[in-house]
Design a protein around this motif. Structure first.
Motif, PDB file in Angstrom:
ATOM      1  N   TYR A  19       0.845  -1.208   0.000  1.00  0.00           N
ATOM      2  CA  TYR A  19       0.000   0.000   0.000  1.00  0.00           C
ATOM      3  C   TYR A  19       0.875   1.251   0.000  1.00  0.00           C
ATOM      4  O   TYR A  19       0.643   2.186  -0.785  1.00  0.00           O
ATOM      5  CB  TYR A  19      -0.930  -0.021   1.213  1.00  0.00           C
ATOM      6  N   LYS A  20       1.902   1.248   0.834  1.00  0.00           N
ATOM      7  CA  LYS A  20       2.822   2.386   0.840  1.00  0.00           C
ATOM      8  C   LYS A  20       3.567   2.496  -0.483  1.00  0.00           C
ATOM      9  O   LYS A  20       3.758   3.596  -1.017  1.00  0.00           O
ATOM     10  CB  LYS A  20       3.828   2.272   1.990  1.00  0.00           C
ATOM     11  N   GLU A  21       3.980   1.359  -1.021  1.00  0.00           N
ATOM     12  CA  GLU A  21       4.722   1.358  -2.285  1.00  0.00           C
ATOM     13  C   GLU A  21       3.916   1.998  -3.405  1.00  0.00           C
ATOM     14  O   GLU A  21       4.444   2.773  -4.220  1.00  0.00           O
ATOM     15  CB  GLU A  21       5.086  -0.073  -2.646  1.00  0.00           C
ATOM     16  N   MET A  22       2.627   1.694  -3.461  1.00  0.00           N
ATOM     17  CA  MET A  22       1.786   2.278  -4.505  1.00  0.00           C
ATOM     18  C   MET A  22       1.707   3.792  -4.372  1.00  0.00           C
ATOM     19  O   MET A  22       1.725   4.518  -5.371  1.00  0.00           O
ATOM     20  CB  MET A  22       0.396   1.645  -4.472  1.00  0.00           C
ATOM     21  N   TRP A  23       1.649   4.276  -3.132  1.00  0.00           N
ATOM     22  CA  TRP A  23       1.658   5.723  -2.924  1.00  0.00           C
ATOM     23  C   TRP A  23       3.004   6.328  -3.313  1.00  0.00           C
ATOM     24  O   TRP A  23       3.068   7.422  -3.879  1.00  0.00           O
ATOM     25  CB  TRP A  23       1.333   6.077  -1.472  1.00  0.00           C
ATOM     26  N   LEU A  24       4.099   5.616  -3.034  1.00  0.00           N
ATOM     27  CA  LEU A  24       5.422   6.105  -3.438  1.00  0.00           C
ATOM     28  C   LEU A  24       5.490   6.267  -4.956  1.00  0.00           C
ATOM     29  O   LEU A  24       5.997   7.276  -5.466  1.00  0.00           O
ATOM     30  CB  LEU A  24       6.512   5.135  -2.982  1.00  0.00           C
ATOM     31  N   ILE A  25       4.973   5.275  -5.668  1.00  0.00           N
ATOM     32  CA  ILE A  25       4.990   5.329  -7.127  1.00  0.00           C
ATOM     33  C   ILE A  25       4.188   6.531  -7.618  1.00  0.00           C
ATOM     34  O   ILE A  25       4.630   7.288  -8.495  1.00  0.00           O
ATOM     35  CB  ILE A  25       4.437   4.020  -7.715  1.00  0.00           C
ATOM     36  N   ARG A  26       3.005   6.728  -7.048  1.00  0.00           N
ATOM     37  CA  ARG A  26       2.164   7.837  -7.510  1.00  0.00           C
ATOM     38  C   ARG A  26       2.792   9.188  -7.172  1.00  0.00           C
ATOM     39  O   ARG A  26       2.859  10.084  -8.029  1.00  0.00           O
ATOM     40  CB  ARG A  26       0.763   7.749  -6.898  1.00  0.00           C
ATOM     41  N   TYR A  27       3.236   9.342  -5.939  1.00  0.00           N
ATOM     42  CA  TYR A  27       3.809  10.635  -5.554  1.00  0.00           C
ATOM     43  C   TYR A  27       5.099  10.935  -6.303  1.00  0.00           C
ATOM     44  O   TYR A  27       5.399  12.096  -6.601  1.00  0.00           O
ATOM     45  CB  TYR A  27       4.043  10.688  -4.037  1.00  0.00           C
ATOM     46  N   PHE A  28       5.879   9.884  -6.612  1.00  0.00           N
ATOM     47  CA  PHE A  28       7.098  10.101  -7.393  1.00  0.00           C
ATOM     48  C   PHE A  28       6.733  10.684  -8.760  1.00  0.00           C
ATOM     49  O   PHE A  28       7.285  11.713  -9.180  1.00  0.00           O
ATOM     50  CB  PHE A  28       7.864   8.784  -7.567  1.00  0.00           C
ATOM     51  N   ASP A  29       5.792  10.058  -9.445  1.00  0.00           N
ATOM     52  CA  ASP A  29       5.418  10.533 -10.776  1.00  0.00           C
ATOM     53  C   ASP A  29       4.766  11.907 -10.725  1.00  0.00           C
ATOM     54  O   ASP A  29       5.000  12.747 -11.606  1.00  0.00           O
ATOM     55  CB  ASP A  29       4.484   9.524 -11.451  1.00  0.00           C
ATOM     56  N   GLU A  30       3.945  12.157  -9.729  1.00  0.00           N
ATOM     57  CA  GLU A  30       3.309  13.472  -9.629  1.00  0.00           C
ATOM     58  C   GLU A  30       4.338  14.565  -9.360  1.00  0.00           C
ATOM     59  O   GLU A  30       4.228  15.681  -9.885  1.00  0.00           O
ATOM     60  CB  GLU A  30       2.240  13.449  -8.546  1.00  0.00           C
ATOM     61  N   LYS A  31       5.357  14.250  -8.564  1.00  0.00           N
ATOM     62  CA  LYS A  31       6.405  15.225  -8.287  1.00  0.00           C
ATOM     63  C   LYS A  31       7.235  15.486  -9.543  1.00  0.00           C
ATOM     64  O   LYS A  31       7.597  16.629  -9.841  1.00  0.00           O
ATOM     65  CB  LYS A  31       7.297  14.726  -7.148  1.00  0.00           C
ATOM     66  N   VAL A  32       7.526  14.434 -10.279  1.00  0.00           N
ATOM     67  CA  VAL A  32       8.272  14.585 -11.529  1.00  0.00           C
ATOM     68  C   VAL A  32       7.474  15.431 -12.518  1.00  0.00           C
ATOM     69  O   VAL A  32       8.031  16.296 -13.208  1.00  0.00           O
ATOM     70  CB  VAL A  32       8.593  13.200 -12.132  1.00  0.00           C
ATOM     71  N   ASP A  33       6.181  15.203 -12.588  1.00  0.00           N
ATOM     72  CA  ASP A  33       5.311  15.987 -13.460  1.00  0.00           C
ATOM     73  C   ASP A  33       5.392  17.474 -13.092  1.00  0.00           C
ATOM     74  O   ASP A  33       5.493  18.349 -13.965  1.00  0.00           O
ATOM     75  CB  ASP A  33       3.873  15.479 -13.318  1.00  0.00           C
ATOM     76  N   GLU A  34       5.385  17.739 -11.809  1.00  0.00           N
ATOM     77  CA  GLU A  34       5.484  19.126 -11.322  1.00  0.00           C
ATOM     78  C   GLU A  34       6.805  19.769 -11.737  1.00  0.00           C
ATOM     79  O   GLU A  34       6.849  20.910 -12.205  1.00  0.00           O
ATOM     80  CB  GLU A  34       5.354  19.127  -9.794  1.00  0.00           C
ATOM     81  N   PHE A  35       7.899  19.030 -11.592  1.00  0.00           N
ATOM     82  CA  PHE A  35       9.213  19.585 -11.900  1.00  0.00           C
ATOM     83  C   PHE A  35       9.406  19.821 -13.395  1.00  0.00           C
ATOM     84  O   PHE A  35      10.040  20.796 -13.802  1.00  0.00           O
ATOM     85  CB  PHE A  35      10.315  18.670 -11.363  1.00  0.00           C
ATOM     86  N   PHE A  36       8.861  18.937 -14.241  1.00  0.00           N
ATOM     87  CA  PHE A  36       8.958  19.159 -15.675  1.00  0.00           C
ATOM     88  C   PHE A  36       8.168  20.403 -16.070  1.00  0.00           C
ATOM     89  O   PHE A  36       8.600  21.188 -16.924  1.00  0.00           O
ATOM     90  CB  PHE A  36       8.453  17.939 -16.437  1.00  0.00           C
ATOM     91  N   ALA A  37       7.001  20.599 -15.459  1.00  0.00           N
ATOM     92  CA  ALA A  37       6.185  21.774 -15.760  1.00  0.00           C
ATOM     93  C   ALA A  37       6.908  23.062 -15.393  1.00  0.00           C
ATOM     94  O   ALA A  37       6.742  24.101 -16.050  1.00  0.00           O
ATOM     95  CB  ALA A  37       4.854  21.687 -15.018  1.00  0.00           C
ATOM     96  N   LYS A  38       7.745  23.000 -14.356  1.00  0.00           N
ATOM     97  CA  LYS A  38       8.496  24.178 -13.909  1.00  0.00           C
ATOM     98  C   LYS A  38       9.843  24.323 -14.615  1.00  0.00           C
ATOM     99  O   LYS A  38      10.574  25.284 -14.361  1.00  0.00           O
ATOM    100  CB  LYS A  38       8.726  24.086 -12.393  1.00  0.00           C
ATOM    101  N   GLY A  39      10.183  23.372 -15.486  1.00  0.00           N
ATOM    102  CA  GLY A  39      11.454  23.435 -16.180  1.00  0.00           C
ATOM    103  C   GLY A  39      12.644  23.078 -15.317  1.00  0.00           C
ATOM    104  O   GLY A  39      13.791  23.397 -15.654  1.00  0.00           O
ATOM    105  N   MET A  40      12.396  22.375 -14.210  1.00  0.00           N
ATOM    106  CA  MET A  40      13.485  22.008 -13.301  1.00  0.00           C
ATOM    107  C   MET A  40      14.168  20.704 -13.709  1.00  0.00           C
ATOM    108  O   MET A  40      15.263  20.392 -13.259  1.00  0.00           O
ATOM    109  CB  MET A  40      12.944  21.886 -11.874  1.00  0.00           C
ATOM    110  N   ILE A  41      13.503  19.912 -14.544  1.00  0.00           N
ATOM    111  CA  ILE A  41      14.063  18.680 -15.086  1.00  0.00           C
ATOM    112  C   ILE A  41      13.953  18.779 -16.602  1.00  0.00           C
ATOM    113  O   ILE A  41      12.937  19.241 -17.132  1.00  0.00           O
ATOM    114  CB  ILE A  41      13.298  17.434 -14.585  1.00  0.00           C
ATOM    115  N   HIS A  42      14.988  18.342 -17.297  1.00  0.00           N
ATOM    116  CA  HIS A  42      15.016  18.498 -18.750  1.00  0.00           C
ATOM    117  C   HIS A  42      14.854  17.160 -19.449  1.00  0.00           C
ATOM    118  O   HIS A  42      14.928  16.095 -18.836  1.00  0.00           O
ATOM    119  CB  HIS A  42      16.324  19.182 -19.154  1.00  0.00           C
ATOM    120  N   GLY A  43      14.647  17.237 -20.761  1.00  0.00           N
ATOM    121  CA  GLY A  43      14.394  16.022 -21.530  1.00  0.00           C
ATOM    122  C   GLY A  43      12.898  15.766 -21.587  1.00  0.00           C
ATOM    123  O   GLY A  43      12.111  16.684 -21.742  1.00  0.00           O
ATOM    124  N   THR A  44      12.516  14.527 -21.441  1.00  0.00           N
ATOM    125  CA  THR A  44      11.090  14.194 -21.428  1.00  0.00           C
ATOM    126  C   THR A  44      10.830  13.114 -20.391  1.00  0.00           C
ATOM    127  O   THR A  44      11.766  12.534 -19.830  1.00  0.00           O
ATOM    128  CB  THR A  44      10.611  13.729 -22.824  1.00  0.00           C
TER     129      THR A  44
END
Length: 326
Positions: A19-44
Motif C-alpha cells: 500500500y505504501k509502495e503504490m503511494w510512493l509510485i504515484r507521488y514520485f510521478d506526480e512530483k516529476v510531473d510538477e518539476f517538468f512543468a516548472k522546467g526544473m528537469i530536462h528532456g522528457t
C-alpha cells in the motif's frame, strides 16, 4: 472481516508495505510531473499515474534474484523492484548520485543489483532483452525468472512477435506483462489491434494468455504468481494483459485532446490505490487512520528524495566523459 485471497508468500505485513509502495509510485510521478512543468528537469518523461497496481502486483511475487525489463513509462517498475526514490530522483535531476550517475534520465534507469535490467526508450526494446535474460537462466541452470513489462503499442512491433515465439519454442522462464493503458501515444488501442484482448495473441505461440484487471493489485498478484511458478518449473512463458489506464498524457507534452473528460472520470473512479485501501480496511489489516499515516509517510519519503537530489553534486566534465562509449 473479509480475508484477502492472495498468494501464500504474500504476508499481511507485505500487503501493508505494498500500500505504501503504490503511494510512493504515484507521488514520485506526480512530483516529476510538477518539476517538468516548472522546467526544473530536462528532456522528457512518461508517467504511469493510475497504473500502480500492475507494477506493484507483479513485482510483489519476484525475488531479488529475479529480473525485470522496463519501458519508457517505468518509474513504478523501478520502485516496485526495490529501487529507492532518492537515487531515482537524483538520476532525473542529472546528479552523480543517480542510478546511472545522471546520464540515463527518466527512460534509462537501471538497478542491476536489484534485478532491474533497465528501462528502455524504444517501444518493445526491452522484450528481446528479457528473452535473452531468460535464455541465460536456462543455459546456466539458474532459477531466476525474468518479467518483461511493455505497453499495448509494443505488441504491434516485430520484436514482440519474434521474442515471444523464441521464448515459446524454447520454454524460457519469462513472463510477458502487457500494461494495456488503452492508448498507444494518441491512438486508442481498438484502432491499433483488431482483437478485443491482446492476450489472445498468446494462442499463436502456444502459451497461456491471461487477461487481468490491471487496477486490482490482488488480481495482479494472483495471475503473476501462477505465471512465475510456471516459468520456474521450466514450463515456459505466459502473456499477461493488465487492463489499466494512464491518467496523464503520453508524455509531458501531451494535452490529451484525443480523449473525453467523461472517459477520464470513469477510469479515475477505478483508482487502484483507493481500491486496495478498501480491501485492506475490509480485511482488518488497516484502519482509516493508519492508511492516512502511511500515505503521509510515502509523501514525506518523496519530499526527502527531492531534497537529496537537489543537494547532490552536478557532474564535472570528467564525469561526463566516463562510462560513455563512442
Amino acid at each position: 472481516m473479509k480475508k484477502m485471497n492472495v498468494p501464500i508468500k504474500i504476508t499481511d505485513d507485505k500487503l501493508v508495505d505494498l500500500y505504501k509502495e503504490m503511494w510512493l509510485i504515484r507521488y514520485f510521478d506526480e512530483k516529476v510531473d510538477e518539476f517538468f512543468a516548472k522546467g526544473m528537469i530536462h528532456g522528457t518523461t512518461h508517467l504511469a499515474v493510475g497504473q500502480e497496481a500492475s507494477a506493484s502486483g507483479v513485482c510483489a511475487l519476484l525475488d531479488v534474484e529475479d529480473k525485470i525489463t522496463s519501458t519508457h513509462r517505468g518509474h513504478g517498475h523501478c520502485i516496485a523492484k526495490g529501487a529507492t526514490a532518492d537515487k531515482m530522483m537524483a538520476e532525473l535531476f542529472g546528479r552523480t548520485t543517480g542510478y546511472c550517475k545522471g546520464k540515463g534520465g527518466s527512460m534509462h534507469i537501471a538497478d542491476v543489483d536489484m534485478g532491474n535490467l533497465g528501462a528502455n526508450g524504444i517501444v518493445a526494446g526491452g522484450i528481446p532483452l528479457a528473452v535473452g535474460s531468460a535464455l541465460t537462466a536456462q543455459m546456466k541452470k539458474q532459477k531466476y525468472v525474468t518479467v518483461c513489462f511493455f505497453g499495448d503499442g509494443a505488441t504491434n512491433e516485430g520484436s514482440f512477435h519474434e521474442a515471444v515465439n523464441l521464448a515459446s519454442i524454447w520454454d524460457l522462464p519469462v513472463v510477458f506483462v502487457c500494461e494495456n493503458n488503452q492508448y498507444g501515444m494518441s491512438g486508442p488501442v481498438k484502432d491499433m489491434v483488431n482483437v478485443e484482448d491482446i492476450a489472445t495473441r498468446a494462442q499463436a505461440y502456444g502459451i497461456p494468455g491471461v487477461v487481468a484487471d490491471g487496477n486490482d493489485i490482488v488480481e495482479m498478484m494472483n495471475v503473476t504468481d501462477e505465471a512465475v511458478e510456471r516459468a520456474r518449473k521450466g514450463e515456459g512463458p505466459t502473456l499477461i494483459e493488465a487492463k489499466t489506464y494512464r491518467w496523464k498524457g503520453h508524455s509531458k507534452s501531451d494535452a490529451k485532446k484525443y480523449r473525453t473528460r467523461e472517459e477520464e472520470k470513469e477510469w479515475r473512479a477505478k483508482d487502484p490505490i483507493k481500491r486496495f485501501k478498501s480491501q485492506l480496511v475490509e480485511s482488518g489489516l488497516l484502519t482509516e487512520e493508519k492508511a492516512e499515516e502511511i500515505r503521509l509517510a510515502a509523501k514525506k519519503e518523496i519530499e526527502d528524495a527531492v531534497k537529496f537530489a537537489e543537494e547532490s553534486p552536478m557532474p564535472t566534465l570528467d564525469d561526463l566523459l566516463t562510462d560513455v562509449y563512442a
